[in-house]
Enzyme design. Structure first.
Site, short mmCIF file in Angstrom:
data_model
loop_
_atom_site.label_atom_id
_atom_site.label_comp_id
_atom_site.label_asym_id
_atom_site.label_seq_id
_atom_site.Cartn_x
_atom_site.Cartn_y
_atom_site.Cartn_z
N LYS A 169 0.83 -1.21 0.00
CA LYS A 169 0.00 0.00 0.00
C LYS A 169 0.86 1.27 0.00
O LYS A 169 0.66 2.17 -0.80
CB LYS A 169 -0.92 -0.05 1.23
N LYS A 244 0.45 11.47 5.01
CA LYS A 244 0.58 10.36 5.97
C LYS A 244 1.24 9.14 5.30
O LYS A 244 2.17 8.55 5.84
CB LYS A 244 -0.81 9.97 6.50
#
Ligand code: NAD
Length: 296
Positions: A169, A244
């Site tokens: 991811k 993030k």
């Protein structure tokens, strides 16, 4: 019909839990936010008073929490002590690889089955059941996770051992962050060099400058397919979430001694954009930082 304990019913988890309830599962939902819980009840879930209560009779546990510290705390303080030994634990949050591996190892040490299963796709995909799941865990645990995840997504891919879902991811999103910055600065330069943006798009989207950021998520309004740029950069994937993910990628790279200068440059640019007040805008709005037009 299975009993599913679902913890974290925010922007993403709310839609995911709703899809499980819609498919007939008994979803026991918990969130610290009363609003989130009320929405889950309206979507067919049963609200309970704690994470431990949500998992007490669960065959599956799904967590969709903000970050690593929340995941670690909820599993260690609530889930591990309350969940039946036969349950499968699925953490779908995007968190650091180190915490994903540590929590997975802690589960294994207690004889519990766990996978990390972060998602690609935003709130619309969570609501529509069209997420892509990247799953880290054993082949046996993946086989158990796949049918449940398929109810919430269009693709479920086994990435490898525990922690590999998170690795896939953040590495994928590092490419996305870097290519978006490259695409934005290219459009800004093209315009300063006198090129018409549509003409440059027609050329570059069919030439070697092509990428998903260019062809599917063009950062200029009125050029290419409809994207958040056409809605003043509202909705879509927030720049703060991209920041993030870039931080997680750079941190993971430091942990294994990998060199990621492009990822690092993208992180610095998204940090600068967030400092100026851009964190809530779609991540393609970084073009406004690069062409100097951003106003907080
Ligand atoms: P969110 O902040 O909307 O939702 C998180 C929810 O967790 C909140 O409702 C919060 O109250 C709840 N929560 C926090 N601590 C808790 C605790 N101890 N017990 C119970 N509930 C608790 O975040 P989101 O946008 O739904 O994102 C969730 C995860 O998915 C994040 O890791 C994010 O990076 C990832 N993600 C988000 C998107 C997106 O587009 N929003 C896309 C892909 C992945």
């Amino acid at each position: 019909m299975a009993t599913v304990g679902f913890i974290g019913l925010g922007n993403m988890g709310g839609g995911m839990a709703a899809n499980l309830a819609k498919k007939g599962h008994d979803v026991r939902a918990f969130d610290l936010s009363k609003d989130a819980l009320d929405r889950a009840v309206a979507a067919g879930c049963l609200a309970v008073g704690s994470a431990a209560e949500a998992v007490a009779d669960a065959e599956f546990v799904v967590t969709m929490l903000p970050a690593g510290q929340h995941v670690r705390a909820v599993y260690e303080n609530e889930i591990f002590g309350a969940v039946p030994a036969a349950a499968l634990l699925l953490d779908c949050s995007t968190i650091d690889v180190g915490t994903a591996k540590a929590v997975g190892a802690a589960a294994a040490a207690k004889g519990l089955a766990m996978v990390d299963a972060p998602v690609s796709g935003g709130i619309a995909a969570a609501n529509g059941g069209t997420l892509t799941f990247m799953v880290g865990g054993s082949a046996e645990h993946f086989a158990r996770a796949e049918p449940l995840l398929a109810l919430m997504g269009k693709a479920v891919i086994h990435a490898g051992a525990n922690g590999s879902g998170q690795a896939a991811k953040i590495v994928n999103n590092m490419i996305l962050g870097a290519t978006m910055v490259a695409t934005c600065e290219a459009f800004a330069l093209a315009q300063k060099l006198g090129l018409d943006p549509q003409t440059f798009f027609d050329i570059s989207s069919k030439a070697s400058g092509q990428s998903w950021s260019m062809t599917s998520y063009c950062p200029l309004p009125g050029v290419g397919p409809e994207t958040p740029a056409d809605r003043d950069y509202e909705g879509g994937f927030a720049a703060g979430l991209m920041l993030k993910d870039l931080k997680l990628a750079v941190e993971a790279a430091q942990g294994v001694g990998a060199s990621v200068p492009m990822g690092g440059a993208a992180e610095h640019l998204y940090q600068a954009f967030a400092n100026l007040g851009g964190a809530g805008k779609d991540f393609s709005a970084i073009i406004k930082l690069l062409d100097g037009s951003f106003k907080a």
